[in-house]
Design a protein around this motif. Sequence first.
Motif, PDB file in Angstrom:
ATOM      1  N   GLY A 116       0.776  -1.229   0.000  1.00 24.95           N
ATOM      2  CA  GLY A 116       0.000   0.000   0.000  1.00 24.95           C
ATOM      3  C   GLY A 116       0.804   1.273   0.000  1.00 24.95           C
ATOM      4  O   GLY A 116       0.271   2.342  -0.348  1.00 24.95           O
ATOM      5  N   TRP A 117       2.075   1.211   0.412  1.00 26.77           N
ATOM      6  CA  TRP A 117       2.893   2.418   0.334  1.00 26.77           C
ATOM      7  C   TRP A 117       3.256   2.742  -1.106  1.00 26.77           C
ATOM      8  O   TRP A 117       3.845   3.795  -1.371  1.00 26.77           O
ATOM      9  N   GLU A 118       2.901   1.848  -2.033  1.00 25.52           N
ATOM     10  CA  GLU A 118       3.055   2.132  -3.457  1.00 25.52           C
ATOM     11  C   GLU A 118       1.684   2.357  -4.110  1.00 25.52           C
ATOM     12  O   GLU A 118       1.390   3.443  -4.601  1.00 25.52           O
ATOM     13  N   TRP A 119       0.835   1.305  -4.122  1.00 21.78           N
ATOM     14  CA  TRP A 119      -0.411   1.429  -4.872  1.00 21.78           C
ATOM     15  C   TRP A 119      -1.350   2.476  -4.273  1.00 21.78           C
ATOM     16  O   TRP A 119      -2.057   3.183  -5.012  1.00 21.78           O
ATOM     17  N   CYS A 120      -1.368   2.589  -2.932  1.00 22.23           N
ATOM     18  CA  CYS A 120      -2.292   3.532  -2.313  1.00 22.23           C
ATOM     19  C   CYS A 120      -1.822   4.974  -2.521  1.00 22.23           C
ATOM     20  O   CYS A 120      -2.642   5.887  -2.680  1.00 22.23           O
ATOM     21  N   VAL A 121      -0.508   5.194  -2.538  1.00 20.06           N
ATOM     22  CA  VAL A 121       0.009   6.532  -2.830  1.00 20.06           C
ATOM     23  C   VAL A 121      -0.331   6.915  -4.274  1.00 20.06           C
ATOM     24  O   VAL A 121      -0.660   8.074  -4.562  1.00 20.06           O
ATOM     25  N   ASP A 122      -0.282   5.943  -5.180  1.00 19.64           N
ATOM     26  CA  ASP A 122      -0.711   6.202  -6.553  1.00 19.64           C
ATOM     27  C   ASP A 122      -2.160   6.683  -6.579  1.00 19.64           C
ATOM     28  O   ASP A 122      -2.511   7.638  -7.300  1.00 19.64           O
ATOM     29  N   ASP A 123      -3.017   6.015  -5.803  1.00 16.73           N
ATOM     30  CA  ASP A 123      -4.426   6.404  -5.773  1.00 16.73           C
ATOM     31  C   ASP A 123      -4.616   7.786  -5.150  1.00 16.73           C
ATOM     32  O   ASP A 123      -5.482   8.560  -5.580  1.00 16.73           O
ATOM     33  N   ALA A 124      -3.823   8.089  -4.125  1.00 19.73           N
ATOM     34  CA  ALA A 124      -3.912   9.423  -3.531  1.00 19.73           C
ATOM     35  C   ALA A 124      -3.519  10.488  -4.541  1.00 19.73           C
ATOM     36  O   ALA A 124      -4.109  11.575  -4.582  1.00 19.73           O
ATOM     37  N   GLU A 125      -2.531  10.189  -5.362  1.00 21.31           N
ATOM     38  CA  GLU A 125      -2.082  11.148  -6.367  1.00 21.31           C
ATOM     39  C   GLU A 125      -3.157  11.393  -7.412  1.00 21.31           C
ATOM     40  O   GLU A 125      -3.385  12.536  -7.842  1.00 21.31           O
ATOM     41  N   THR A 126      -3.843  10.331  -7.830  1.00 18.65           N
ATOM     42  CA  THR A 126      -4.874  10.477  -8.859  1.00 18.65           C
ATOM     43  C   THR A 126      -6.230  10.871  -8.281  1.00 18.65           C
ATOM     44  O   THR A 126      -7.133  11.253  -9.037  1.00 18.65           O
ATOM     45  N   GLY A 127      -6.386  10.750  -6.952  1.00 19.70           N
ATOM     46  CA  GLY A 127      -7.658  11.071  -6.322  1.00 19.70           C
ATOM     47  C   GLY A 127      -8.647   9.928  -6.298  1.00 19.70           C
ATOM     48  O   GLY A 127      -9.810  10.113  -5.926  1.00 19.70           O
ATOM     49  N   SER A 128      -8.212   8.723  -6.654  1.00 21.38           N
ATOM     50  CA  SER A 128      -9.116   7.581  -6.696  1.00 21.38           C
ATOM     51  C   SER A 128      -9.356   7.016  -5.298  1.00 21.38           C
ATOM     52  O   SER A 128      -8.418   6.803  -4.534  1.00 21.38           O
ATOM     53  N   THR A 129     -10.610   6.747  -4.967  1.00 24.40           N
ATOM     54  CA  THR A 129     -10.953   6.127  -3.683  1.00 24.40           C
ATOM     55  C   THR A 129     -11.727   4.825  -3.876  1.00 24.40           C
ATOM     56  O   THR A 129     -12.312   4.296  -2.925  1.00 24.40           O
ATOM     57  N   GLY A 130     -11.730   4.292  -5.070  1.00 29.10           N
ATOM     58  CA  GLY A 130     -12.481   3.070  -5.335  1.00 29.10           C
ATOM     59  C   GLY A 130     -12.015   1.886  -4.520  1.00 29.10           C
ATOM     60  O   GLY A 130     -12.789   0.958  -4.256  1.00 29.10           O
ATOM     61  N   PHE A 131     -10.757   1.914  -4.099  1.00 30.90           N
ATOM     62  CA  PHE A 131     -10.205   0.803  -3.316  1.00 30.90           C
ATOM     63  C   PHE A 131     -10.805   0.724  -1.931  1.00 30.90           C
ATOM     64  O   PHE A 131     -10.738  -0.332  -1.276  1.00 30.90           O
ATOM     65  N   ALA A 132     -11.337   1.832  -1.408  1.00 26.71           N
ATOM     66  CA  ALA A 132     -11.695   1.923   0.009  1.00 26.71           C
ATOM     67  C   ALA A 132     -12.735   0.878   0.401  1.00 26.71           C
ATOM     68  O   ALA A 132     -12.655   0.275   1.483  1.00 26.71           O
ATOM     69  N   ALA A 133     -13.723   0.651  -0.457  1.00 29.24           N
ATOM     70  CA  ALA A 133     -14.747  -0.348  -0.146  1.00 29.24           C
ATOM     71  C   ALA A 133     -14.139  -1.739  -0.067  1.00 29.24           C
ATOM     72  O   ALA A 133     -14.484  -2.531   0.824  1.00 29.24           O
ATOM     73  N   ASP A 134     -13.232  -2.054  -0.985  1.00 28.13           N
ATOM     74  CA  ASP A 134     -12.567  -3.360  -0.941  1.00 28.13           C
ATOM     75  C   ASP A 134     -11.766  -3.509   0.348  1.00 28.13           C
ATOM     76  O   ASP A 134     -11.741  -4.580   0.970  1.00 28.13           O
ATOM     77  N   LEU A 135     -11.097  -2.430   0.749  1.00 33.32           N
ATOM     78  CA  LEU A 135     -10.284  -2.482   1.958  1.00 33.32           C
ATOM     79  C   LEU A 135     -11.156  -2.668   3.198  1.00 33.32           C
ATOM     80  O   LEU A 135     -10.808  -3.419   4.119  1.00 33.32           O
ATOM     81  N   GLY A 136     -12.302  -1.990   3.230  1.00 35.07           N
ATOM     82  CA  GLY A 136     -13.212  -2.145   4.361  1.00 35.07           C
ATOM     83  C   GLY A 136     -13.761  -3.554   4.469  1.00 35.07           C
ATOM     84  O   GLY A 136     -13.835  -4.134   5.564  1.00 35.07           O
ATOM     85  N   ARG A 137     -14.150  -4.133   3.332  1.00 30.60           N
ATOM     86  CA  ARG A 137     -14.654  -5.513   3.353  1.00 30.60           C
ATOM     87  C   ARG A 137     -13.558  -6.492   3.753  1.00 30.60           C
ATOM     88  O   ARG A 137     -13.813  -7.457   4.489  1.00 30.60           O
TER      89      ARG A 137
END
Length: 349
Positions: A116-137
């Motif tokens: 996540g220190w790679e893929w999640c930072v990528d998402d923060a840069e692009t503004g994507s939050t689609g991963f959040a639901a997967d992470l919560g589940r």
Amino acid sequence: MLEGEVPPPFGVRRFLPLPTLSHDPGRRHIGVPRERDFGPHVDQTNYSVVVAEQVVVKWLTPPVPLPHPAPELLAHLVEAGFNDTAPPYAALTGPVDGRECLLALVTGYLPEARDGWEWCVDDAETGSTGFAADLGRLAADLHLALAGLPVAAGPGDGLPSPAAVRAAGALAEALELTGDADGPWLAARADLLRHELEPLDAPVVSPVIRIHGDLHVGQVLKWRDGYAVIDFDGNPTVQDADPCQPAARDVAQLTTSLEHVAQVAIRRRGVPPDRAAAWAAAARAGLLAAYRARLAARGRPDLLDERLIRPFEVEQECRELIYAARHLPRWRYAPMGVLRTWYPEENNS
């Protein structure tokens, strides 16, 4: 050793059958290295070797005396049918200096995995939050599985939670160790932080379960087929941490790690602070909504005590400051950035 008789003085605890690593003579050269490490770009406490692109052998450096949480947790997750992790194959034990120790853990290799220190930072840069639901589940499913493990008896009814003592100690230590311009800023908000910790003074009413204990985005791999949570070794920076705690402890560490990702994106990717803060807030909300919904769908909404999330988040930031002071000074920008976001100057009262 893992497939046949184990020579003394070693021991092997098997969880799942190993994939085949043998090939007939005509297929020996399969185009992949027989062994390799992850390379110097991967930050890891221990040392991992990838075998034939199918298996990861994580050598504990140094070996850890038993009992160790990982073998028990991995065995239980297999029994509970929790599959959102690297497939656990075996644990290797043996004597070191007269004590039986965990020497290595053997798990499956997840192709194209990034933490996540790679893929999640990528998402923060692009503004994507689609991963959040997967992470919560994912977090909810993990806790539903871990809730099946027996737990030691906690404090009796009416007694204050030891979490309050632990959190107060973390705040005091963070105040003592945080220097430079950050020290006075933190000290000026000490009373506000203590107020945030007050819910921990009340007796815990939610179930106490076996938790992951070090659940942050760096422990979540995004790989070819989805997401997987890894590393059930416990928190290496907290001495004598109780393995049985409210699920909110893991949840709070996961949500604060999203805040840390936002700070990394600001510093390393040039993301504007207001945009990073908005991303972290949206990702946090999406994660918590999916987590609650999954618990409710499985009939266990009682696993999450909402009152405990904020105080555990505050304690986690204190622990990040302690870690920075004792081990990695350059990391201090992340927890301080989070705290400055939470408590802007005009709200200091």
